[in-house]
Design an enzyme around this catalytic site. Structure first.
Site, PDB file in Angstrom:
ATOM      1  CD  GLU A   1      -1.778  -2.166   2.153  1.00  0.00           C
ATOM      2  OE1 GLU A   1      -0.831  -1.874   2.913  1.00  0.00           O
ATOM      3  OE2 GLU A   1      -2.632  -2.950   1.947  1.00  0.00           O
TER       4      GLU A   1
ATOM      5  CE1 TYR B   1       7.456   0.476  -3.696  1.00  0.00           C
ATOM      6  CE2 TYR B   1       5.674   1.898  -3.339  1.00  0.00           C
ATOM      7  CZ  TYR B   1       6.758   1.204  -3.024  1.00  0.00           C
ATOM      8  OH  TYR B   1       7.110   1.467  -1.605  1.00  0.00           O
TER       9      TYR B   1
HETATM   10  C1  LIG Z   1      10.347   6.228  -2.404  1.00  0.00           C
HETATM   11  C2  LIG Z   1      11.838   6.364  -1.913  1.00  0.00           C
HETATM   12  C3  LIG Z   1      12.436   4.909  -1.161  1.00  0.00           C
HETATM   13  C4  LIG Z   1      13.166   6.071  -3.317  1.00  0.00           C
HETATM   14  O1  LIG Z   1      14.054   6.116  -2.851  1.00  0.00           O
HETATM   15  P1  LIG Z   1      15.458   6.771  -3.864  1.00  0.00           P
HETATM   16  O2  LIG Z   1      16.764   6.241  -3.390  1.00  0.00           O
HETATM   17  O3  LIG Z   1      15.258   8.401  -3.589  1.00  0.00           O
HETATM   18  O4  LIG Z   1      14.944   6.525  -5.080  1.00  0.00           O
HETATM   19  P2  LIG Z   1      15.921   5.875  -6.484  1.00  0.00           P
HETATM   20  O5  LIG Z   1      16.804   6.913  -6.778  1.00  0.00           O
HETATM   21  O6  LIG Z   1      16.222   4.475  -6.505  1.00  0.00           O
HETATM   22  O7  LIG Z   1      15.024   6.183  -7.494  1.00  0.00           O
HETATM   23  C5  LIG Z   1      14.134   5.101  -8.357  1.00  0.00           C
HETATM   24  C6  LIG Z   1      12.965   5.567  -9.283  1.00  0.00           C
HETATM   25  O8  LIG Z   1      12.226   5.950  -8.247  1.00  0.00           O
HETATM   26  C7  LIG Z   1      11.282   7.151  -8.734  1.00  0.00           C
HETATM   27  N1  LIG Z   1      11.665   8.480  -8.024  1.00  0.00           N
HETATM   28  C8  LIG Z   1      12.451   8.489  -7.117  1.00  0.00           C
HETATM   29  N2  LIG Z   1      12.605   9.790  -6.618  1.00  0.00           N
HETATM   30  C9  LIG Z   1      11.705  10.455  -7.369  1.00  0.00           C
HETATM   31  C10 LIG Z   1      11.293  11.815  -7.266  1.00  0.00           C
HETATM   32  N3  LIG Z   1      11.685  12.723  -6.414  1.00  0.00           N
HETATM   33  N4  LIG Z   1      10.212  12.074  -8.052  1.00  0.00           N
HETATM   34  C11 LIG Z   1       9.726  11.103  -9.122  1.00  0.00           C
HETATM   35  N5  LIG Z   1      10.086  10.045  -9.038  1.00  0.00           N
HETATM   36  C12 LIG Z   1      10.929   9.557  -8.409  1.00  0.00           C
HETATM   37  C13 LIG Z   1      11.804   7.172 -10.236  1.00  0.00           C
HETATM   38  O9  LIG Z   1      10.873   6.077 -10.676  1.00  0.00           O
HETATM   39  C14 LIG Z   1      13.237   6.731  -9.943  1.00  0.00           C
HETATM   40  O10 LIG Z   1      13.679   5.962 -11.291  1.00  0.00           O
HETATM   41  P3  LIG Z   1      14.456   7.125 -12.276  1.00  0.00           P
HETATM   42  O11 LIG Z   1      15.795   7.245 -11.592  1.00  0.00           O
HETATM   43  O12 LIG Z   1      14.756   6.399 -13.506  1.00  0.00           O
HETATM   44  O13 LIG Z   1      13.712   8.293 -12.644  1.00  0.00           O
HETATM   45  C15 LIG Z   1      12.519   7.493  -1.096  1.00  0.00           C
HETATM   46  O14 LIG Z   1      12.043   8.696  -1.713  1.00  0.00           O
HETATM   47  C16 LIG Z   1      11.635   7.581   0.250  1.00  0.00           C
HETATM   48  O15 LIG Z   1      12.641   6.825   1.482  1.00  0.00           O
HETATM   49  N6  LIG Z   1      10.834   8.278   0.443  1.00  0.00           N
HETATM   50  C17 LIG Z   1      10.296   8.247   2.076  1.00  0.00           C
HETATM   51  C18 LIG Z   1       9.611   7.132   2.316  1.00  0.00           C
HETATM   52  C19 LIG Z   1       8.414   6.541   1.479  1.00  0.00           C
HETATM   53  O16 LIG Z   1       7.890   7.217   0.865  1.00  0.00           O
HETATM   54  N7  LIG Z   1       8.527   5.180   1.210  1.00  0.00           N
HETATM   55  C20 LIG Z   1       7.420   4.581   0.448  1.00  0.00           C
HETATM   56  C21 LIG Z   1       6.568   4.032   1.291  1.00  0.00           C
HETATM   57  S1  LIG Z   1       5.115   2.888   0.396  1.00  0.00           S
END
Ligand SMILES: CC(C)(COP(=O)(O)OP(=O)(O)OC[C@H]1O[C@@H](n2cnc3c(N)ncnc32)[C@H](O)[C@@H]1OP(=O)(O)O)[C@@H](O)C(=O)NCCC(=O)NCCS
Length: 211
Positions: free
Chosen positions: A140, A152
């Site tokens: 979720e 995702y």
């Molecule tokens: C969601 C989260 C884990 C992503 O981690 P991250 O290390 O920054 O992500 P990545 O650098 O591996 O990015 C992977 C993909 O995520 C998406 N993404 C990551 N950051 C993004 C942003 N700021 N805006 C849009 N898409 C984004 C993109 O699809 C990206 O792929 P791309 O590089 O080809 O565009 C991080 O933002 C986080 O910890 N957020 C807070 C906690 C949270 O919301 N968790 C999810 C709970 S369901």
């Protein structure tokens, strides 16, 4: 994840989900036989010591690449755990039941975001779920959390439903997302392409999992 990691995992959880209530109880999760947690560590930095990275690129090259997972610590002693020396930069976890892996959390420290760590964690979770013979991965995510939804979707998850007012802090809807048939040739081929692209882009061997 080990019990020594819990302080840092809590810190990351609080930073990533400041309004989440109740906060996940990771100590309890270590005793949950269904739970599988993975942490990513920055090998250039030690917990509690100043950061030595000069730039995100340099940091990433030396990083990461260390992922550790835990298969349910079933024996918990009364001795207080020593805090981990390793600097944890992100974690993810899922519950595995029947043929389903349900992702409970994924989070990356703010300073380390947009460097591919979230992807690395998701890839590790998918690989582990596949090894455990899961057929489907579910999760979720807040309707407003388009960042996580993008991550995702990139890995083949699709929206399977909406849970209205699911989050009790603000009654926000949850989007239910699933990746089905994860052992199918088409899903695995897509995953392989993404792994290779991730590895090329980030310039590191994909990851190592220490068990
Ligand atoms: C969601 C989260 C884990 C992503 O981690 P991250 O290390 O920054 O992500 P990545 O650098 O591996 O990015 C992977 C993909 O995520 C998406 N993404 C990551 N950051 C993004 C942003 N700021 N805006 C849009 N898409 C984004 C993109 O699809 C990206 O792929 P791309 O590089 O080809 O565009 C991080 O933002 C986080 O910890 N957020 C807070 C906690 C949270 O919301 N968790 C999810 C709970 S369901």
């Amino acid at each position: 994840m080990r019990k020594e990691d819990i302080d840092q995992v809590n810190e990351i959880d609080r930073e990533a989900f400041p309004t989440e209530w109740p906060q996940a109880n990771y100590k309890h999760e270590l005793q949950n036989r269904l739970a599988h947690y993975i942490v990513a560590c920055d090998e250039e930095r030690t917990a509690g010591k100043p950061e030595v990275r000069n730039s995100p690129e340099k940091g990433f090259l030396g990083l990461a690449s260390k992922m550790r997972q835990l298969f349910n610590y079933r024996f918990v002693t009364n001795e207080l755990p020593q805090p981990s020396e390793e600097y944890i930069i992100g974690f993810t976890g899922f519950w595995f039941m029947a043929d389903e892996a349900h992702i409970t959390n994924i989070a990356v420290r703010e300073l380390y975001r947009r460097q591919g760590i979230g992807e690395l964690l998701l890839i590790s979770a998918i690989d582990l779920a596949t090894e455990l013979n899961a057929r489907i991965i579910t999760l979720e995510v807040r309707a407003s959390n388009t960042t996580a939804q993008n991550l995702y979707r990139k890995y083949g998850f699709i929206q399977a439903g909406l849970r209205r007012g699911y989050y009790i802090d603000n009654r926000e809807d949850a989007v239910l997302m699933t990746a089905e048939n994860i052992t199918s040739a088409s899903f695995q081929a897509h995953l392989q392409r993404l792994k290779q692209a991730h590895s090329r882009k980030r310039g590191i061997a994909l990851y190592q999992i220490a068990r």
